[in-house]
Design a protein around this motif. Structure first.
Motif, PDB file in Angstrom:
ATOM      1  N   THR A   1      20.585  -0.274  -3.416  1.00 34.64           N
ATOM      2  CA  THR A   1      20.905  -1.537  -2.752  1.00 34.64           C
ATOM      3  C   THR A   1      20.347  -2.733  -3.623  1.00 34.64           C
ATOM      4  OG1 THR A   1      20.755  -0.688  -0.684  1.00 34.64           O
ATOM      5  CG2 THR A   1      20.779  -2.897  -0.725  1.00 34.64           C
ATOM      6  N   MET A   2      19.323  -2.514  -4.227  1.00 36.71           N
ATOM      7  CA  MET A   2      18.774  -3.728  -5.202  1.00 36.71           C
ATOM      8  C   MET A   2      19.430  -3.704  -6.399  1.00 36.71           C
ATOM      9  SD  MET A   2      14.510  -3.143  -5.238  1.00 36.71           S
ATOM     10  CE  MET A   2      13.744  -3.054  -3.798  1.00 36.71           C
ATOM     11  N   ALA A   3      20.099  -2.336  -6.863  1.00 36.64           N
ATOM     12  CA  ALA A   3      20.856  -2.640  -8.019  1.00 36.64           C
ATOM     13  C   ALA A   3      22.232  -2.890  -7.969  1.00 36.64           C
ATOM     14  CB  ALA A   3      20.727  -1.287  -8.744  1.00 36.64           C
ATOM     15  N   ASN A   4      22.608  -3.530  -6.486  1.00 39.55           N
ATOM     16  CA  ASN A   4      23.923  -3.978  -6.138  1.00 39.55           C
ATOM     17  C   ASN A   4      24.865  -2.889  -6.451  1.00 39.55           C
ATOM     18  OD1 ASN A   4      23.646  -6.736  -5.264  1.00 39.55           O
ATOM     19  ND2 ASN A   4      23.424  -7.433  -7.291  1.00 39.55           N
ATOM     20  N   CYS A   5      24.556  -1.684  -6.079  1.00 38.06           N
ATOM     21  CA  CYS A   5      25.475  -0.527  -5.966  1.00 38.06           C
ATOM     22  C   CYS A   5      25.478  -0.077  -4.506  1.00 38.06           C
ATOM     23  CB  CYS A   5      24.658   0.640  -6.622  1.00 38.06           C
ATOM     24  SG  CYS A   5      24.830   0.315  -8.424  1.00 38.06           S
ATOM     25  N   GLY A   6      26.540   0.749  -4.019  1.00 39.86           N
ATOM     26  CA  GLY A   6      26.482   1.152  -2.754  1.00 39.86           C
ATOM     27  C   GLY A   6      25.983   2.312  -2.718  1.00 39.86           C
TER      28      GLY A   6
ATOM     29  N   ILE B   1      33.243  11.665  -3.326  1.00 36.60           N
ATOM     30  CA  ILE B   1      33.075  11.254  -4.536  1.00 36.60           C
ATOM     31  C   ILE B   1      34.537  10.389  -4.530  1.00 36.60           C
ATOM     32  CG2 ILE B   1      33.463  11.960  -7.267  1.00 36.60           C
ATOM     33  CD1 ILE B   1      31.569  14.480  -6.213  1.00 36.60           C
ATOM     34  N   THR B   2      34.286   9.337  -5.099  1.00 40.31           N
ATOM     35  CA  THR B   2      35.665   8.415  -5.516  1.00 40.31           C
ATOM     36  C   THR B   2      35.423   7.961  -7.023  1.00 40.31           C
ATOM     37  OG1 THR B   2      34.276   6.268  -5.294  1.00 40.31           O
ATOM     38  CG2 THR B   2      35.197   7.375  -3.228  1.00 40.31           C
ATOM     39  N   SER B   3      36.495   7.254  -7.568  1.00 38.42           N
ATOM     40  CA  SER B   3      36.451   6.830  -8.927  1.00 38.42           C
ATOM     41  C   SER B   3      35.207   5.848  -9.058  1.00 38.42           C
ATOM     42  CB  SER B   3      37.530   5.987  -9.157  1.00 38.42           C
ATOM     43  OG  SER B   3      37.769   4.803  -8.439  1.00 38.42           O
ATOM     44  N   ARG B   4      34.555   5.413  -8.285  1.00 38.23           N
ATOM     45  CA  ARG B   4      33.259   4.563  -8.375  1.00 38.23           C
ATOM     46  C   ARG B   4      32.130   5.311  -8.387  1.00 38.23           C
ATOM     47  NH1 ARG B   4      33.973  -0.953  -9.132  1.00 38.23           N
ATOM     48  NH2 ARG B   4      32.173  -0.576 -10.361  1.00 38.23           N
ATOM     49  N   THR B   5      32.152   6.781  -7.990  1.00 47.84           N
ATOM     50  CA  THR B   5      30.864   7.217  -7.731  1.00 47.84           C
ATOM     51  C   THR B   5      30.389   7.748  -9.268  1.00 47.84           C
ATOM     52  OG1 THR B   5      31.688   8.247  -5.792  1.00 47.84           O
ATOM     53  CG2 THR B   5      29.896   9.345  -6.745  1.00 47.84           C
ATOM     54  N   ARG B   6      28.925   7.391  -9.473  1.00 46.10           N
ATOM     55  CA  ARG B   6      28.380   7.757 -10.605  1.00 46.10           C
ATOM     56  C   ARG B   6      27.372   8.967 -10.537  1.00 46.10           C
ATOM     57  NH1 ARG B   6      31.996   5.975 -11.976  1.00 46.10           N
ATOM     58  NH2 ARG B   6      32.455   3.706 -12.916  1.00 46.10           N
TER      59      ARG B   6
ATOM     60  N   LEU C   1      19.580   2.688 -13.290  1.00 49.01           N
ATOM     61  CA  LEU C   1      20.159   1.458 -14.029  1.00 49.01           C
ATOM     62  C   LEU C   1      20.832   2.147 -15.324  1.00 49.01           C
ATOM     63  CD1 LEU C   1      16.977  -0.884 -13.971  1.00 49.01           C
ATOM     64  CD2 LEU C   1      19.112  -0.849 -12.576  1.00 49.01           C
ATOM     65  N   ALA C   2      20.461   3.328 -15.720  1.00 51.81           N
ATOM     66  CA  ALA C   2      21.165   3.782 -16.823  1.00 51.81           C
ATOM     67  C   ALA C   2      22.569   4.390 -16.683  1.00 51.81           C
ATOM     68  CB  ALA C   2      20.278   4.968 -17.396  1.00 51.81           C
ATOM     69  N   VAL C   3      22.968   4.788 -15.283  1.00 52.09           N
ATOM     70  CA  VAL C   3      24.244   5.467 -15.034  1.00 52.09           C
ATOM     71  C   VAL C   3      25.080   4.522 -14.397  1.00 52.09           C
ATOM     72  CG1 VAL C   3      23.212   7.660 -15.159  1.00 52.09           C
ATOM     73  CG2 VAL C   3      23.611   6.682 -12.847  1.00 52.09           C
ATOM     74  N   ALA C   4      24.574   3.508 -13.623  1.00 49.42           N
ATOM     75  CA  ALA C   4      25.433   2.646 -12.814  1.00 49.42           C
ATOM     76  C   ALA C   4      25.475   1.432 -13.122  1.00 49.42           C
ATOM     77  CB  ALA C   4      24.944   2.968 -11.319  1.00 49.42           C
ATOM     78  N   ASP C   5      26.529   0.740 -12.873  1.00 46.22           N
ATOM     79  CA  ASP C   5      26.865  -0.726 -13.089  1.00 46.22           C
ATOM     80  C   ASP C   5      26.874  -1.251 -11.413  1.00 46.22           C
ATOM     81  OD1 ASP C   5      26.872  -1.217 -15.613  1.00 46.22           O
ATOM     82  OD2 ASP C   5      28.750  -0.332 -15.536  1.00 46.22           O
ATOM     83  N   ALA C   6      26.883  -2.678 -11.359  1.00 47.14           N
ATOM     84  CA  ALA C   6      26.980  -3.222  -9.960  1.00 47.14           C
ATOM     85  C   ALA C   6      28.314  -2.724  -9.660  1.00 47.14           C
ATOM     86  CB  ALA C   6      26.952  -4.616  -9.951  1.00 47.14           C
TER      87      ALA C   6
END
Ligand SMILES: Cc1ncc(COP(=O)(O)O)c(C=O)c1O
Length: 380
Positions: free
Chosen positions: A122-127, A148-153, A98-103
């Motif tokens: 999955t619960m955090a609506n991340c992939g 790794i892509t531009s969305r990878t956290r 939750l600290a490093v990623a957004d949905a």
């Protein structure tokens, strides 16, 4: 959709078959050290301790953790990192996520993965981006870099590993940590099984790498090492710049880790790693016995090296769905293991066998049943 937790599903099968032996759940058979119980009196003696305490942990426990990290892991908690005590390693992972990623963000997991990590993502609506390990369940840093892509956290690694028992080499962990640093993503490393290594295998903490403090999150748990599963205590080492975010998250979800458990943890950590090491020596012979028994099945399964934790992750030469195999093993042979698809292994028939929770005689009986069951069911 978030997968259903597999442990209760297998637990129900076992309940319906009294006498079945479970090589399922990943817990240890031993209790916390006496020193843990001795600390509980401190709570009763001090009425102040019934009130909320600091979000990130009581000072005495934090000091013990920081000293342990310095002495055993080569991690300097201050000034670039911070320790936050949590209600177990799973909560530490959720805090980190939750600290490093957004949905919509992506988190890289190695397959087979630890199911609660995938469920949290999955619960955090991340992939969850799944990167396969090799045939020995070892890291494949080149594939991680490619994923790794531009969305990878973050990239998540676990060593010693659940569910495979693999211990990652220092060089591969250094490589992954370096990739994370170069690509501007966090390296979340779960060390819940740090003391559980066998033979020549050595545990390595990527948080000890020079220059890693700003992008490395290390997760720890007392659950396995100190027989502490129900007391719910773990901790995370995080970059200093995440401290505020993690405090907000933990304050919202937990307010503070249960103080009675933190005091018990003080006692456990005073008993120290020696407590666990003595148990690991005992487990080493159980592991040998399981390995020898399963080695006789080499015509119908492969057991990649598992020099850590208390798991084997078997690859069976079978077309069957692993849950169907587990149902037959419980119903017809009185033994349970965990189906591999719960760990993201959808192609092929895999089973996780855990040997930490039972007395050696019971494991011996269980693994004997497992070997006979697999032979009969697969017609080998
Ligand atoms: C890799 C890993 N991390 C975390 C946990 C959960 O630990 P805790 O009880 O501290 O939440 C487990 C438990 O099986 C685990 O295998």
């Amino acid at each position: 959709m978030v997968q259903s937790p597999i442990i209760p599903v297998v637990g129900e099968l076992i309940r319906n078959h009294p006498g079945a032996i479970s090589l399922g759940q990943g817990v240890v058979s031993y209790p916390p050290p006496q020193q843990a119980f001795d600390q509980i009196g401190a709570i009763l003696a001090n009425p102040e301790l019934h009130k909320y305490q600091a979000v990130y942990g009581v000072p005495e426990l934090l000091e013990l953790i920081e000293a342990k990290l310095r002495d055993e892991n080569g991690i300097e908690a201050q000034p670039h990192s911070r320790v936050v005590v949590t209600a177990g390693g799973n909560m530490a992972f959720v805090n980190a996520l939750l600290a490093v990623a957004d949905a919509g963000d992506e988190i890289i997991l190695q397959t087979p993965y630890y199911f609660n990590h995938e469920m949290a993502i999955t619960m955090a609506n991340c992939g969850a981006t799944l990167v396969p390990t090799d045939e020995n369940y070892q890291l494949q840093p080149r594939l991680i870099a490619e994923a790794i892509t531009s969305r990878t956290r973050a990239v998540v690694t676990i060593s010693p590993n659940n569910p495979t028992g693999a211990v990652y080499s220092e060089s591969s962990l250094r490589e992954v940590n370096g990739i994370c640093r170069a690509r501007g993503v966090y390296h979340i490393h779960d060390e819940a099984y740090e003391y559980f290594t066998y033979g020549g295998a050595r545990h390595f903490s990527p948080g000890s790498i020079e220059g890693s403090a700003g992008h490395t999150i290390s997760l720890y748990s007392l659950s396995k090492a100190y027989g502490f599963a129900s007391w719910r205590i773990g901790w995370m080492v995080i970059p200093d710049h995440l401290f505020e975010a993690v405090n907000k998250i933990q304050d919202t979800i937990l307010i503070c880790p249960p103080v009675v458990s933190q005091f018990a943890a003080i006692g456990a950590m005073r008993a120290g790693a020696e407590y666990c090491r003595a148990q690991v020596e005992r487990l080493a012979s159980v592991r040998e016995m399981v390995m020898n028994e399963l080695a006789a099945l080499d015509d119908c399964l492969v057991i990649p090296p598992a020099d850590g934790a208390f798991y084997f992750f078997l690859k069976l030469d079978a077309e069957m769905k692993p849950l169907a195999l587990v149902e037959r093993l419980v119903n017809e042979h009185g033994v349970a293991a965990i189906p591999g698809n719960a760990f993201g292994m959808e192609d092929g028939c895999y089973l996780r066998v855990a040997y930490g929770a039972l007395r050696p005689e019971t494991v011996a009986e269980g693994v004997g049943r497992l070997a006979r069951g697999i032979k009969t069911i697969l017609g080998a």
